[in-house]
Design an enzyme around this catalytic site. Structure first.
Site, PDB file in Angstrom:
ATOM      1  N   ASP A  67       0.913  -1.314   0.047  1.00 53.18           N
ATOM      2  CA  ASP A  67      -0.170   0.036   0.109  1.00 53.18           C
ATOM      3  C   ASP A  67       0.784   1.305   0.083  1.00 53.18           C
ATOM      4  OD1 ASP A  67       0.807   0.055   2.716  1.00 53.18           O
ATOM      5  OD2 ASP A  67      -0.919  -1.391   3.237  1.00 53.18           O
ATOM      6  N   ASN A 136      -7.915  -3.208  14.329  1.00 54.20           N
ATOM      7  CA  ASN A 136      -9.344  -3.537  13.806  1.00 54.20           C
ATOM      8  C   ASN A 136      -9.422  -4.561  13.043  1.00 54.20           C
ATOM      9  OD1 ASN A 136      -8.154  -2.341  11.619  1.00 54.20           O
ATOM     10  ND2 ASN A 136      -9.714  -0.463  11.495  1.00 54.20           N
ATOM     11  N   HIS A 138      -7.670  -4.951   9.989  1.00 52.77           N
ATOM     12  CA  HIS A 138      -7.364  -4.780   8.559  1.00 52.77           C
ATOM     13  C   HIS A 138      -6.113  -5.262   8.356  1.00 52.77           C
ATOM     14  CE1 HIS A 138      -4.986  -1.128  10.154  1.00 52.77           C
ATOM     15  NE2 HIS A 138      -4.172  -1.555   9.199  1.00 52.77           N
TER      16      HIS A 138
END
Length: 260
Positions: A67, A136, A138
């Site tokens: 990313d 969370n 991800h």
């Protein structure tokens, strides 16, 4: 999914590095998916050590980042392309032209997403993808609610993720709101997934994606569908796993020839 529980982040780095070294020695032009954040650092440190001390050769290896932030100028200290160079590829002999990242600074972000998918395909796909997991759930920057079939695309960061990443910036308001990330479908195309996590702060996320339902609410849970997913965690990250005794037993009795 194979879950391996070890005492500390040092052992996590060594085990993951064993898998990468075996791949590179068997396939010198291997394609490795590179993650950023704190979790992969013990892996990169160990691979750099093996390169310096044992001559582990990465000269024909290609790397693709998971990313990139949107809007950071080229060469920004916290851009993931720079982080990967600083933490790993500049410490070994990977050719600079073989290190790739999605372009988060272009005006044509949609075109950049498709170009990145095309570049991965042209390289023959990713042999081994390194992953961390967010608090969370991800992976990459596929936040809760992400499509399980998603490809490389633009995502808005959850506020929790921005707060978690603020430690890398001077202030929270410097953390971008948007990223370009490989999608969950893109990640699942890799032939081997190696996810690493350590610390009590990751215990809830580890429990949820290893033992909870497969759900877009916990994007990492999609690893349950992968034919070769290896999860390497320390005791603290494993502290909420109901099946921890079974995972330990399986690994303690694993045939040596099987590898990771």
């Amino acid at each position: 999914m194979e879950v391996i529980i070890v005492p500390s982040s040092k052992e996590i780095g060594a085990l993951a590095a064993d898998s990468i070294e075996a791949l590179v020695r068997n396939k010198p032009n291997a394609v490795i998916g590179l993650a950023t954040g704190s979790s992969p650092l013990p892996i990169y440190d160990e691979l750099a050590r093996r390169h310096a001390d044992e001559g582990l050769n990465f000269s024909a290896v290609s790397g693709f980042a998971l990313d990139e932030y949107v809007g950071l100028p080229s060469g920004h200290f916290e851009s993931y392309r720079e982080v990967i160079r600083r933490e790993f590829t500049n410490r070994v002999d990977v050719a600079a032209e073989n290190v790739h990242g999605p372009d988060g600074s272009t005006e044509d972000l949609l075109g950049a997403c498709q170009a990145y998918e095309d570049a991965i395909s042209a390289a023959g796909g990713i042999d081994l993808q390194i992953l961390g997991v967010g608090t969370n759930g991800h992976i990459g920057f596929n936040e809760p609610g992400s499509s399980l079939a998603s490809r490389t695309r633009i995502k808005t960061l959850a506020e929790q993720t921005r707060q978690d990443n603020a430690r890398f910036f001077d202030h929270l308001d410097q953390v971008p709101h948007h990223v370009v990330t490989q999608g969950l479908g893109t990640i699942m195309d890799a032939r081997h997934l190696v996810l690493v996590a350590f610390g009590a702060g990751k215990a809830d996320a580890v429990r949820d994606f290893v033992e909870g339902p497969v759900s877009a609410a916990c994007p990492a849970s999609i690893l349950q569908f992968h034919p070769r997913a290896t999860v390497i965690i320390d005791e603290a990250a494993a502290s909420k796993l109901a099946g921890a005794p079974s995972y330990r037993h399986a690994y303690d009795n694993k045939p040596a020839w099987q590898g990771l």
